[in-house]
Structure formats: C-alpha cells, structure tokens
Design an enzyme around this catalytic site. Structure first.
Site, short mmCIF file in Angstrom:
data_model
loop_
_atom_site.label_atom_id
_atom_site.label_comp_id
_atom_site.label_asym_id
_atom_site.label_seq_id
_atom_site.Cartn_x
_atom_site.Cartn_y
_atom_site.Cartn_z
N GLY A 129 0.82 -1.20 0.00
CA GLY A 129 0.00 0.00 0.00
C GLY A 129 0.86 1.25 0.00
O GLY A 129 2.05 1.22 0.32
N CYS A 130 0.26 2.38 -0.37
CA CYS A 130 1.03 3.62 -0.49
C CYS A 130 1.49 4.15 0.87
O CYS A 130 2.68 4.44 1.07
CB CYS A 130 0.24 4.66 -1.25
SG CYS A 130 -1.44 4.97 -0.64
N PHE A 131 0.58 4.27 1.85
CA PHE A 131 0.98 4.66 3.20
C PHE A 131 1.98 3.65 3.76
O PHE A 131 2.97 4.03 4.40
CB PHE A 131 -0.23 4.72 4.13
CG PHE A 131 -0.98 6.02 4.13
CD1 PHE A 131 -0.32 7.23 4.27
CD2 PHE A 131 -2.36 6.03 4.03
CE1 PHE A 131 -1.02 8.43 4.31
CE2 PHE A 131 -3.08 7.22 4.05
CZ PHE A 131 -2.41 8.42 4.18
#
Length: 319
Positions: A129-131
């Site tokens: 995921g990006c976070f």
C-alpha cells in the site's frame, strides 16, 4: 519483449502503470481490461497517453497472451478474479490491491528494500500500500536492528488520488481544496501489513499510532514519524545510509524533505532529526508511483531479471 496484461485499467494506478509501460524498453502491453470502458480507446480515459498508444480497453482477459499480469482493481477484486479465472502456468502476477499482502496463496510482499531476493524468485507479488510503503521505508532500518522498542507516532498526509478515481464527498474539489481532515485514526487498513512485516523483521510487534490526513493536493505522501531512540544523530544517519546503500530509489536526504522532490518519480526521500531522545523521521513518496505503479514496475523488473531501474528513471520538477 515481455507481453503485459492489465486488469482494472481505468483507474489512476492503471493510468500511471500504462504511462510507464508504453515507454518501457522490455515491455509491450498486450491488453488492458476494463468492464466499464470495454471497447473504448484508452487515451481518452488516460489523457496523458494521447498520441502514445492506440490501445483499446478489452472486455475479456486473454491471460494466455501475457507474460506478466497486473491486477489494478479495487480491494477484494483480485481474489474474485482468480475465483473466476485459472492462472496459466508460467504467468507472473503483480497484485496492486490488498488481497494478498498477508503473503497468502504463494504471494511475496513486494517491498524491494526489504525482500529483493524473494521478489527476484517470485511468480506472484503483492504490491504494498502507499501509506505502508512510506511508513515502512521510514522504519525498516530501525526494525532490522530491533530498535522499535516504544511507540511510533505517525502523521501522514496523502493526496486526493490516493482515494481512487471514483468521485466521493471527500475527493470533490470544492471540499478538498484549502482543507485538511483526519480519517481512520489508529485504524487505517495499511496498519495490518506495516505491523505484520515489522514484527517479522525485528521479532516483536511494534506499537504504531497512525493518523492519516487528507491533503489538499493531488499526489504524494508526506509522513512524519517520531519514536524514542537510543541512537545519536550521526549513528542514525549511518544506519540508514548503510541499510539503503544498494537501494536505487530510497535515499537519506541531508536536510528537510518536501513533496516536490519526489512527485512524478519512483523515489523515497528520508530525513532524520534527533530531538531530546526522540528520532524524528520524515518520509516522502509519490503515492501513485513508489506507492503503487512505479513500485509495481520495479517488482516486475526484479521478477524478470531486468535492471531494477529499467523504465523508472523519472526526474522530479522543481515547479
């Protein structure tokens, strides 16, 4: 040339993936599947590709035509896709949803700075995921030394593209512009993969207090973390430099970082400051590239035995 298939081709992540792949020297896009846009040219949906491709969205998914398949659908769609389709022998798969980030079903978690060797030998990758990418890259060197002994406090601001292409109340321009808001405080879904991976690395589950914030910009993640740390400033800097010495996209920056240094690139820049026993770590990435499509291509390169940076030498703009 390796033949590429894309499932869920109409969203922001797929658009960025296509932007990279149409210029990749070892890749040729065989098909782009989209249920909602089947039969339509790709370029009117991803207007940045106008003049670069004559691809048309397909209604079917001829998996036998692909060497590598990217799954770009919403969370849960990847598992549904494999319930309805048989994976051809020899096909390499990179899933950009969260369905297999627990490394089930033979998937390898695709964070190259952590699992490069495993990625090189994998046939199925779960893209982070990006976070999760921004936060894990900020913490991997500490976890590898068992130094996440107390709570890590994180505030991370994300651009509106992180919410996907489908319009919603909190992505509408008139609401998002000149505005900030926190959401999913201490409960964001990316905490699952972050804590699971850091625990496997250091042998103890860390406590991470994560406050995600919606920003009034389109792309990028600006994450600020702080935690008690016994290392001094110079020791911390040496730890990070050594950990990332062979990472072609992750760098320790000698000063304050900002989003313009990384937007439209596959880079992660990290800065460190020691304050009264607390180590303050700032990590910045482009959520659509290092946080999604760029990292997916990086993983593809590793899986295919290509140079890791192939097709990803993108430069940031100062403006």
């Amino acid at each position: 040339m390796y033949k590429i298939g894309i499932i869920g081709g109409a969203g922001y992540t797929a658009g960025e993936l296509l932007r990279l792949l149409v210029n990749h020297p070892a890749a040729e896009v065989a098909f782009v599947h989209s249920e909602s846009h089947a039969g339509e040219p790709v370029a009117p949906t991803h207007e940045g590709l106008w003049g670069d491709t004559d691809l048309v969205f397909s209604a079917d998914a001829p998996l036998e035509q692909a060497d590598v398949l990217f799954l770009c659908g919403a969370h849960g769609k990847s598992a549904q896709f494999w319930e309805a389709n048989k994976m051809p022998e020899g096909l390499k798969v990179i899933d950009l949803a969260q369905d297999y980030r627990d490394q089930s079903e033979g998937y390898v978690y695709g964070l190259p700075e952590w699992q490069k060797a495993k990625i090189q030998g994998a046939t199925k990758i779960a893209n982070p995921g990006c976070f999760a990418t921004a936060i894990q890259l900020a913490l991997l060197p500490l976890a590898a030394k068992g130094l996440l002994k107390e709570a890590v406090n994180v505030t991370a601001i994300t651009g509106s593209t992180g919410a996907g292409v489908k319009p919603g109340a909190t992505t509408h321009f008139s609401w998002r512009n000149n505005n900030l808001s926190a959401y999913k405080v201490f409960e964001h879904q990316h905490l699952l993969e972050i804590c699971r991976n850091l625990e496997s690395l250091q042998g103890a589950k860390p406590t991470i207090n994560f406050v995600p914030v919606r920003g009034d910009f389109a792309r990028g993640i600006f994450a600020t973390l702080h935690t008690p740390c016994e290392l001094g400033q110079q020791e911390a800097e040496e730890l990070y430099k050594n950990y990332y010495k062979d990472a072609p996209f992750t760098f320790l920056f000698p000063g304050q970082v900002d989003l313009k240094q990384v937007v439209n690139t596959n880079k992660c820049l990290i800065s460190l400051e020691k304050h009264d026993g607390e180590l303050v770590i700032t990590s910045v990435i482009d959520n659509l590239l290092k946080g999604a499509a760029g990292q997916a291509v990086q993983n593809m390169n590793l899986m295919l035995g290509l140079e890791e940076t192939t097709g990803l030498k993108l430069k940031a703009s100062a403006f």
